[in-house]
Design a protein around this motif. Structure first.
Motif, PDB file in Angstrom:
ATOM      1  N   VAL A  36      28.315  52.747  53.753  1.00 22.20           N
ATOM      2  CA  VAL A  36      27.982  51.515  53.057  1.00 22.20           C
ATOM      3  C   VAL A  36      26.458  51.376  53.126  1.00 22.20           C
ATOM      4  O   VAL A  36      25.905  51.042  54.177  1.00 22.20           O
ATOM      5  N   TYR A  37      25.798  51.663  52.028  1.00 23.78           N
ATOM      6  CA  TYR A  37      24.338  51.574  52.001  1.00 23.78           C
ATOM      7  C   TYR A  37      23.945  50.125  51.771  1.00 23.78           C
ATOM      8  O   TYR A  37      23.675  49.691  50.651  1.00 23.78           O
ATOM      9  N   GLN A  38      23.925  49.366  52.878  1.00 26.62           N
ATOM     10  CA  GLN A  38      23.678  47.925  52.824  1.00 26.62           C
ATOM     11  C   GLN A  38      22.174  47.679  52.843  1.00 26.62           C
ATOM     12  O   GLN A  38      21.581  47.327  53.851  1.00 26.62           O
ATOM     13  N   ARG A  57      19.674  46.852  42.784  1.00 27.53           N
ATOM     14  CA  ARG A  57      20.334  46.435  41.551  1.00 27.53           C
ATOM     15  C   ARG A  57      20.474  47.614  40.598  1.00 27.53           C
ATOM     16  O   ARG A  57      21.444  47.737  39.851  1.00 27.53           O
ATOM     17  N   THR A  58      19.493  48.507  40.631  1.00 23.29           N
ATOM     18  CA  THR A  58      19.460  49.654  39.731  1.00 23.29           C
ATOM     19  C   THR A  58      20.284  50.817  40.267  1.00 23.29           C
ATOM     20  O   THR A  58      21.043  51.451  39.523  1.00 23.29           O
ATOM     21  N   THR A  62      26.413  54.044  47.462  1.00 21.61           N
ATOM     22  CA  THR A  62      27.835  53.710  47.574  1.00 21.61           C
ATOM     23  C   THR A  62      28.414  53.407  46.203  1.00 21.61           C
ATOM     24  O   THR A  62      29.526  53.833  45.866  1.00 21.61           O
ATOM     25  N   ARG A  63      27.649  52.653  45.408  1.00 22.03           N
ATOM     26  CA  ARG A  63      28.111  52.328  44.055  1.00 22.03           C
ATOM     27  C   ARG A  63      28.200  53.579  43.190  1.00 22.03           C
ATOM     28  O   ARG A  63      29.140  53.744  42.406  1.00 22.03           O
ATOM     29  N   GLU A  64      27.235  54.471  43.329  1.00 24.16           N
ATOM     30  CA  GLU A  64      27.269  55.704  42.549  1.00 24.16           C
ATOM     31  C   GLU A  64      28.512  56.534  42.881  1.00 24.16           C
ATOM     32  O   GLU A  64      29.136  57.129  41.988  1.00 24.16           O
ATOM     33  N   CYS A 246      32.126  48.026  46.888  1.00 18.82           N
ATOM     34  CA  CYS A 246      32.301  49.389  46.371  1.00 18.82           C
ATOM     35  C   CYS A 246      33.020  50.269  47.384  1.00 18.82           C
ATOM     36  O   CYS A 246      33.903  51.062  47.037  1.00 18.82           O
ATOM     37  N   TRP A 247      32.655  50.126  48.649  1.00 18.33           N
ATOM     38  CA  TRP A 247      33.289  50.929  49.687  1.00 18.33           C
ATOM     39  C   TRP A 247      34.774  50.595  49.809  1.00 18.33           C
ATOM     40  O   TRP A 247      35.614  51.491  49.982  1.00 18.33           O
ATOM     41  N   LEU A 248      35.103  49.306  49.690  1.00 21.42           N
ATOM     42  CA  LEU A 248      36.505  48.905  49.771  1.00 21.42           C
ATOM     43  C   LEU A 248      37.337  49.577  48.669  1.00 21.42           C
ATOM     44  O   LEU A 248      38.473  50.002  48.905  1.00 21.42           O
TER      45      LEU A 248
END
Length: 390
Positions: A36-38, A57-58, A62-64, A246-248
């Motif tokens: 989780v890249y928090q 935001r960009t 984790t989202r990728e 995203c991780w969930l």
């Protein structure tokens, strides 16, 4: 561990992609789970040079990973994640401009109708709502300035089916795009891009996450130009999910194929049982031969999900039914491992005018079931005792 490049995973089975696509061990520690890249920002080694990430935001790793995973599950090239299903739909609408026309299925999620009718329409984009189970109705609604046709299939909550290949042929001949909300089916049961759609959308909150512990959305496309435009809008408007959400979902998609098989089995068994109950006037479930589009559903779906809609005959009967359950929970949403029951006219579709609801059969007696993956005999016993009070 498999590499995360799409071309290295697309020829693998659905379950293998669900577990591995978009992900790789953490290069620093070897952790098998994506971290989780928090973080909100990233340190840059020197002015004018960064390590691939500048602002969260960009870009967020984790989202990728999640976007790569969901794109693979839909058989698509590009995935874009959002903070909710409506944020995904709202971003899709920003592809279009004042003066454009969009055709939408009339039996869509109430929040989609509200967004289109009360928000996007104020920006000069015109909408026509039609019965998307009829390709002729879609064709008749097209105009020279039609840019998009947006459908749900199966529809929420009346379980209507759109013939995706036939709709795509008609829509593309008119120079427009076809987007499909695949939330009710899940990518396990249906692959709209392979059937001719240009964009597939999900409320990730539902089957993809499946544990009722986050809210999210996704758009998946194959076309590079559409992807670039959507990626710009994702960053410009900023409706992105946080890394923990995203991780969930990444945790959840690893079991999507197992969960959906159970949802499908429970849904079919319960739908069959409901058809035998005298207090239920009608059962809407595409897996039943009695469904008017059963053959079409069987052609373009490999399972019929755990979503069932029933007509109880009156608001009072619906109220007693939903208030009487013990294992099913009265709540909005769907697609979790736990079973839910709801009353669309007063919950998910309350924003749709009553006359429009009634015209498409969404009466006050309609009850929607989201059958979870509990023991099916327990679910049937629960429904049986609830119906006894009706």
């Amino acid at each position: 561990m498999l590499p995360d490049h799409r071309n290295d995973t697309q020829n693998l089975g659905f379950g293998t992609r669900a577990i591995h696509a978009g992900q790789r061990p953490d290069p620093t520690t070897g952790a098998i789970m994506t971290p989780v890249y928090q973080t909100s920002t990233y340190v840059q080694p020197e002015l004018g040079r960064h390590l691939g990430y500048e602002y969260a935001r960009t870009h967020n790793p984790t989202r990728e990973a999640l976007e790569g995973n969901l794109a693979s599950l839909e058989g698509g090239k590009h995935g874009l994640s959002f903070a909710s299903g409506l944020a995904a739909t709202d971003t899709l609408m920003k592809l279009f401009s004042a003066g454009d026309h969009i055709v939408c299925g009339e039996n869509v999620y109430g929040g989609t109708y509200r967004l289109f009718n009360q928000v996007i329409s104020r920006m000069g984009i015109e909408f026509s709502f039609v019965d998307s189970s009829s390709v002729d109705a879609i064709r008749a609604a097209l105009r020279p300035n039609t840019k998009l046709v947006h459908v749900e299939t199966p529809t929420n909550p009346m379980m209507g089916i759109t013939d995706i290949p036939a709709a795509a042929e008609v829509v593309h001949a008119a120079g427009a795009l076809l987007s499909v909300d695949n939330t009710f089916a899940s990518p396990y049961n249906q692959q709209p891009l392979a059937l001719g759609a240009d964009v597939v959308m999900h409320s990730v909150t539902k089957y993809l996450n499946g544990h009722s512990d986050m809210v999210g959305g996704v758009l998946v496309v194959n076309d590079d130009e559409i992807h670039e435009r959507l990626r710009f809008l994702q960053n410009a408007a900023g409706g992105v999910p946080g890394p923990w959400d995203c991780w969930l979902v990444l945790r959840s998609t690893k079991t999507l194929h197992v969960r959906m098989a159970a949802h499908n089995a429970n849904g079919l068994r319960i739908a069959q049982w409901l058809t035998e109950q005298p207090k239920i006037e009608k059962v809407y479930y595409p897996g039943l031969p009695s469904h008017p589009q059963h053959e079409l559903a069987a052609r373009q779906m490999r399972g019929f999900t755990g979503m069932i809609t029933v007509e109880t005959g009156s608001l009072e009967a619906a109220r007693k039914f939903v208030n009487g359950v013990r294992i099913f929970s009265l709540a909005e949403s769907l697609g979790g491992v736990e079973s839910l029951i709801g009353h669309p006219a007063s919950q998910t579709h309350a924003s749709i005018p009553a006359e429009r609801r009634n015209a498409m059969g969404l009466t006050d007696g309609i009850v929607r079931l989201s059958c979870g993956i509990e023991d099916v005999d327990d679910l049937i016993a629960d429904l049986e005792q609830a119906l006894a009070a009706v």
